[in-house]
Design a protein around this motif. Structure first.
Motif, PDB file in Angstrom:
ATOM      1  N   LEU A   1       0.853  -1.179   0.000  1.00 21.16           N
ATOM      2  CA  LEU A   1       0.000   0.000   0.000  1.00 21.16           C
ATOM      3  C   LEU A   1       0.892   1.232   0.000  1.00 21.16           C
ATOM      4  O   LEU A   1       1.736   1.394   0.878  1.00 21.16           O
TER       5      LEU A   1
ATOM      6  N   CYS B   1       1.130   5.654  -0.800  1.00 20.29           N
ATOM      7  CA  CYS B   1       0.397   6.914  -0.884  1.00 20.29           C
ATOM      8  C   CYS B   1       0.353   7.356  -2.341  1.00 20.29           C
ATOM      9  O   CYS B   1       1.363   7.308  -3.047  1.00 20.29           O
TER      10      CYS B   1
ATOM     11  N   SER C   1      -3.231  -6.487   5.762  1.00 20.32           N
ATOM     12  CA  SER C   1      -3.803  -5.421   4.939  1.00 20.32           C
ATOM     13  C   SER C   1      -4.633  -4.458   5.791  1.00 20.32           C
ATOM     14  O   SER C   1      -4.653  -3.260   5.531  1.00 20.32           O
ATOM     15  N   ALA C   2      -5.300  -4.973   6.816  1.00 19.82           N
ATOM     16  CA  ALA C   2      -6.071  -4.101   7.708  1.00 19.82           C
ATOM     17  C   ALA C   2      -5.141  -3.130   8.444  1.00 19.82           C
ATOM     18  O   ALA C   2      -5.446  -1.941   8.567  1.00 19.82           O
TER      19      ALA C   2
ATOM     20  N   ARG D   1      -3.962  -0.456   5.983  1.00 17.22           N
ATOM     21  CA  ARG D   1      -4.977   0.571   5.743  1.00 17.22           C
ATOM     22  C   ARG D   1      -5.051   1.555   6.916  1.00 17.22           C
ATOM     23  O   ARG D   1      -5.217   2.754   6.713  1.00 17.22           O
ATOM     24  N   GLU D   2      -4.917   1.038   8.135  1.00 15.84           N
ATOM     25  CA  GLU D   2      -4.930   1.923   9.306  1.00 15.84           C
ATOM     26  C   GLU D   2      -3.719   2.858   9.281  1.00 15.84           C
ATOM     27  O   GLU D   2      -3.841   4.045   9.555  1.00 15.84           O
TER      28      GLU D   2
ATOM     29  N   TYR E   1      -2.172   3.831   6.639  1.00 15.37           N
ATOM     30  CA  TYR E   1      -2.416   4.772   5.546  1.00 15.37           C
ATOM     31  C   TYR E   1      -3.355   5.890   5.990  1.00 15.37           C
ATOM     32  O   TYR E   1      -3.114   7.071   5.705  1.00 15.37           O
ATOM     33  N   ARG E   2      -4.424   5.555   6.709  1.00 19.99           N
ATOM     34  CA  ARG E   2      -5.340   6.590   7.228  1.00 19.99           C
ATOM     35  C   ARG E   2      -4.587   7.565   8.130  1.00 19.99           C
ATOM     36  O   ARG E   2      -4.771   8.785   8.025  1.00 19.99           O
TER      37      ARG E   2
ATOM     38  N   LYS F   1     -16.536   9.205  -0.305  1.00 18.96           N
ATOM     39  CA  LYS F   1     -15.856   8.025  -0.846  1.00 18.96           C
ATOM     40  C   LYS F   1     -16.353   7.738  -2.261  1.00 18.96           C
ATOM     41  O   LYS F   1     -15.561   7.504  -3.172  1.00 18.96           O
TER      42      LYS F   1
END
Length: 73
Positions: free
Chosen positions: A3, A5, A19-20, A23-24, A26-27, A64
């Motif tokens: 992942l 940016c 992956s979870a 994503r966290e 990345y947020r 979104k």
């Protein structure tokens, strides 16, 4: 696939065990590096999205969908 940016010029990549977790990360990265805090009254549960140079208030789901349709900056 890692992942990364998607912001132009940003080389951030997630390093996470799942992956979870990626994503966290990345947020958090987006919040910390690519957002600006402003003094505005935005209703609880709503977000603002810049559309054609103007800020629009919408739900996170609408934002979104807006972004996924290719209309976001």
């Amino acid at each position: 696939m890692p992942l990364r940016c998607e912001k132009p010029g940003c080389r951030w990549t997630a390093i996470a065990p799942s992956s979870a977790a990626a994503r966290e990360q990345y947020r958090e990265h987006l919040k910390d590096e690519h957002t600006t805090e402003v003094d505005a009254e935005i209703p609880e549960g709503m977000v603002q999205v810049k559309v054609d140079g103007e800020w629009k208030t919408m739900t996170p789901e609408e934002a979104k969908s807006f972004h996924e349709d290719g209309h976001g900056d």
